[in-house]
Design a protein around this motif. Structure first.
Motif, PDB file in Angstrom:
ATOM      1  N   GLU A  95      26.773  57.731  64.627  1.00 46.75           N
ATOM      2  CA  GLU A  95      26.186  57.843  63.275  1.00 46.75           C
ATOM      3  C   GLU A  95      24.895  57.323  63.270  1.00 46.75           C
ATOM      4  O   GLU A  95      24.523  56.349  64.098  1.00 46.75           O
ATOM      5  CB  GLU A  95      26.857  56.941  62.064  1.00 46.75           C
ATOM      6  N   THR A  96      23.719  57.744  62.484  1.00 44.74           N
ATOM      7  CA  THR A  96      22.662  57.079  62.785  1.00 44.74           C
ATOM      8  C   THR A  96      21.798  57.505  61.378  1.00 44.74           C
ATOM      9  O   THR A  96      22.444  58.470  60.318  1.00 44.74           O
ATOM     10  CB  THR A  96      21.814  57.946  63.811  1.00 44.74           C
ATOM     11  N   ALA A  97      20.747  57.173  60.966  1.00 43.60           N
ATOM     12  CA  ALA A  97      20.022  57.139  59.797  1.00 43.60           C
ATOM     13  C   ALA A  97      18.822  58.172  59.648  1.00 43.60           C
ATOM     14  O   ALA A  97      18.002  58.092  60.376  1.00 43.60           O
ATOM     15  CB  ALA A  97      19.401  55.891  59.460  1.00 43.60           C
ATOM     16  N   LEU A  98      19.212  59.188  58.496  1.00 49.60           N
ATOM     17  CA  LEU A  98      18.236  60.242  58.066  1.00 49.60           C
ATOM     18  C   LEU A  98      17.235  59.191  57.269  1.00 49.60           C
ATOM     19  O   LEU A  98      17.485  57.900  56.722  1.00 49.60           O
ATOM     20  CB  LEU A  98      18.605  61.145  57.442  1.00 49.60           C
ATOM     21  N   GLU A  99      16.463  59.488  56.638  1.00 48.59           N
ATOM     22  CA  GLU A  99      15.459  58.897  55.582  1.00 48.59           C
ATOM     23  C   GLU A  99      16.196  58.324  54.425  1.00 48.59           C
ATOM     24  O   GLU A  99      15.955  57.266  54.013  1.00 48.59           O
ATOM     25  CB  GLU A  99      14.287  59.773  55.168  1.00 48.59           C
ATOM     26  N   ASN A 100      17.244  59.218  53.961  1.00 42.93           N
ATOM     27  CA  ASN A 100      17.912  59.001  52.606  1.00 42.93           C
ATOM     28  C   ASN A 100      19.349  58.595  52.883  1.00 42.93           C
ATOM     29  O   ASN A 100      19.951  57.840  52.018  1.00 42.93           O
ATOM     30  CB  ASN A 100      18.051  59.848  51.804  1.00 42.93           C
ATOM     31  N   ARG A 101      19.850  58.521  53.875  1.00 43.16           N
ATOM     32  CA  ARG A 101      21.487  58.252  54.068  1.00 43.16           C
ATOM     33  C   ARG A 101      21.592  58.164  55.628  1.00 43.16           C
ATOM     34  O   ARG A 101      21.143  58.876  56.488  1.00 43.16           O
ATOM     35  CB  ARG A 101      22.346  59.197  53.447  1.00 43.16           C
ATOM     36  N   VAL A 102      22.988  57.658  56.001  1.00 42.06           N
ATOM     37  CA  VAL A 102      23.600  57.577  57.022  1.00 42.06           C
ATOM     38  C   VAL A 102      24.384  59.083  57.701  1.00 42.06           C
ATOM     39  O   VAL A 102      25.129  59.055  56.650  1.00 42.06           O
ATOM     40  CB  VAL A 102      24.167  56.368  57.704  1.00 42.06           C
ATOM     41  N   ARG A 103      24.126  59.513  58.587  1.00 41.46           N
ATOM     42  CA  ARG A 103      24.902  60.815  58.825  1.00 41.46           C
ATOM     43  C   ARG A 103      25.546  60.798  60.248  1.00 41.46           C
ATOM     44  O   ARG A 103      25.016  60.044  61.201  1.00 41.46           O
ATOM     45  CB  ARG A 103      23.990  62.000  58.812  1.00 41.46           C
ATOM     46  N   PRO A 104      26.676  61.470  60.375  1.00 43.18           N
ATOM     47  CA  PRO A 104      27.183  61.655  61.678  1.00 43.18           C
ATOM     48  C   PRO A 104      26.302  62.457  62.683  1.00 43.18           C
ATOM     49  O   PRO A 104      25.607  63.534  61.991  1.00 43.18           O
ATOM     50  CB  PRO A 104      28.496  62.448  61.323  1.00 43.18           C
ATOM     51  N   THR A 105      26.369  62.143  63.794  1.00 34.10           N
ATOM     52  CA  THR A 105      25.248  62.844  64.732  1.00 34.10           C
ATOM     53  C   THR A 105      26.343  63.075  66.230  1.00 34.10           C
ATOM     54  O   THR A 105      27.190  62.541  66.417  1.00 34.10           O
ATOM     55  CB  THR A 105      24.163  61.899  64.953  1.00 34.10           C
ATOM     56  N   LEU A 106      25.518  63.992  66.837  1.00 37.97           N
ATOM     57  CA  LEU A 106      25.784  64.151  68.278  1.00 37.97           C
ATOM     58  C   LEU A 106      24.410  63.297  68.836  1.00 37.97           C
ATOM     59  O   LEU A 106      23.304  63.708  68.684  1.00 37.97           O
ATOM     60  CB  LEU A 106      26.073  65.562  68.752  1.00 37.97           C
ATOM     61  N   ALA A 107      25.097  62.382  69.564  1.00 31.54           N
ATOM     62  CA  ALA A 107      23.814  61.542  70.541  1.00 31.54           C
ATOM     63  C   ALA A 107      23.689  62.119  72.146  1.00 31.54           C
ATOM     64  O   ALA A 107      24.991  62.044  72.535  1.00 31.54           O
ATOM     65  CB  ALA A 107      24.065  60.030  70.269  1.00 31.54           C
ATOM     66  N   VAL A 108      22.863  62.453  72.472  1.00 30.91           N
ATOM     67  CA  VAL A 108      22.779  62.742  74.009  1.00 30.91           C
ATOM     68  C   VAL A 108      22.048  61.552  74.810  1.00 30.91           C
ATOM     69  O   VAL A 108      21.156  61.106  74.336  1.00 30.91           O
ATOM     70  CB  VAL A 108      21.672  63.988  73.904  1.00 30.91           C
ATOM     71  N   LEU A 109      22.764  61.225  75.777  1.00 31.71           N
ATOM     72  CA  LEU A 109      22.304  59.922  76.528  1.00 31.71           C
ATOM     73  C   LEU A 109      21.968  60.231  77.920  1.00 31.71           C
ATOM     74  O   LEU A 109      22.699  61.257  78.347  1.00 31.71           O
ATOM     75  CB  LEU A 109      23.407  58.836  76.288  1.00 31.71           C
ATOM     76  N   LYS A 110      21.045  59.671  78.732  1.00 31.41           N
ATOM     77  CA  LYS A 110      20.522  59.854  80.028  1.00 31.41           C
ATOM     78  C   LYS A 110      20.689  58.438  80.450  1.00 31.41           C
ATOM     79  O   LYS A 110      19.786  57.712  80.184  1.00 31.41           O
ATOM     80  CB  LYS A 110      19.426  60.392  79.915  1.00 31.41           C
ATOM     81  N   ASP A 111      21.645  58.203  81.504  1.00 25.39           N
ATOM     82  CA  ASP A 111      21.777  56.872  81.884  1.00 25.39           C
ATOM     83  C   ASP A 111      21.881  55.837  80.975  1.00 25.39           C
ATOM     84  O   ASP A 111      21.270  54.453  81.101  1.00 25.39           O
ATOM     85  CB  ASP A 111      20.567  56.293  82.973  1.00 25.39           C
ATOM     86  N   GLY A 112      22.770  56.312  79.818  1.00 30.04           N
ATOM     87  CA  GLY A 112      23.045  54.982  78.909  1.00 30.04           C
ATOM     88  C   GLY A 112      21.952  54.877  77.912  1.00 30.04           C
ATOM     89  O   GLY A 112      22.240  54.024  76.912  1.00 30.04           O
ATOM     90  N   GLN A 113      20.832  55.574  78.128  1.00 30.41           N
ATOM     91  CA  GLN A 113      19.730  55.464  76.840  1.00 30.41           C
ATOM     92  C   GLN A 113      19.747  56.683  76.382  1.00 30.41           C
ATOM     93  O   GLN A 113      19.986  57.700  76.559  1.00 30.41           O
ATOM     94  CB  GLN A 113      18.546  55.647  77.818  1.00 30.41           C
ATOM     95  N   GLN A 114      19.951  56.482  74.868  1.00 25.72           N
ATOM     96  CA  GLN A 114      19.588  57.527  73.774  1.00 25.72           C
ATOM     97  C   GLN A 114      18.241  58.439  74.129  1.00 25.72           C
ATOM     98  O   GLN A 114      17.419  57.618  74.267  1.00 25.72           O
ATOM     99  CB  GLN A 114      19.606  56.942  72.472  1.00 25.72           C
ATOM    100  N   VAL A 115      18.730  59.605  74.015  1.00 27.07           N
ATOM    101  CA  VAL A 115      17.293  60.454  74.170  1.00 27.07           C
ATOM    102  C   VAL A 115      17.221  61.466  72.906  1.00 27.07           C
ATOM    103  O   VAL A 115      16.136  61.794  72.465  1.00 27.07           O
ATOM    104  CB  VAL A 115      17.994  61.345  75.369  1.00 27.07           C
TER     105      VAL A 115
END
Length: 214
Positions: A95-115
């Protein structure tokens, strides 16, 4: 890999589910959690942005006017499909924040770092793709961690962010009309109804590159 020295309150917020054992994600701030659901944005606890080490990392791919890097012009909103297009990266639910609300997301990571962060759209496609790592470049060569001045921005071309992005500078990329840049000034204490003044804004750092399909 570019590593933040000071973590922000919500642009790096990830409430991760489905991570593989041993996975870690940097740039996470736990100001908002199930046990602490209050909005962290206040006069006493404002978002101040993340400060970044230099030099900037080598670019792995570009968010151009026509395509979100290896995800193409119509990025899928599917862990399986994203992983197939980005071998060597990990895709997790978040979950992460858009300007007006928090939304579900797919997060893509590289070596544990968000990309990247993908936000769901229609027909199994992503409505937005956000780059949150310096290894991704924008269409005019912008990288997360660049200063406002380094990116060649003009304060008069930007607007002040609202709600969860309040006090930030939201600016169009010089390279593509469908790409937006979000800057924050570490340590900025307001007023949050307007961007930092001209003599301060040059030091604001790029927090995310927002790509939308044409």
């Amino acid at each position: 890999m570019n590593t933040p020295r000071a973590l922000g309150a919500i642009l790096g917020l990830f409430l991760l589910a489905g991570c593989s054992a041993g996975s870690t994600v940097s740039q996470i701030d736990e100001t908002i959690t199930p046990s602490n659901p209050s909005n962290p944005f206040s006069e006493t606890s404002p978002y101040t942005g993340a400060d970044y080490d230099t030099p900037l990392p080598e670019v792995a791919f570009v968010l151009s006017a026509d395509a979100a890097g290896p995800l193409g012009s119509k990025p899928p909103y599917s862990r399986k499909d994203v992983s197939a297009r980005m071998p060597g990266y990990e895709t997790v639910v978040a979950e992460t924040a858009l300007e007006n609300r928090v939304r579900p997301t797919l997060a893509v990571l590289k070596d544990g770092q968000q990309v990247l962060q993908l936000f769901k759209g229609a027909k199994g496609e992503a409505a937005e793709v956000h780059a949150v790592s310096g290894i991704v470049a924008g269409p005019a060569g912008e990288q997360v961690g660049m200063t406002f001045a380094q990116a060649g921005m003009r304060r008069s071309n930007c607007r002040v962010g609202k709600n969860l992005w309040r006090g930030m500078a939201v600016c169009p990329s010089k390279g593509a009309s469908n790409v937006t840049l979000v800057f924050a000034l570490p340590g900025y204490r307001g007023p949050f109804s307007q961007m930092p003044p001209e003599n301060m804004i040059g030091k604001a750092t790029l927090q995310r590159i927002v790509w939308k399909p044409n």
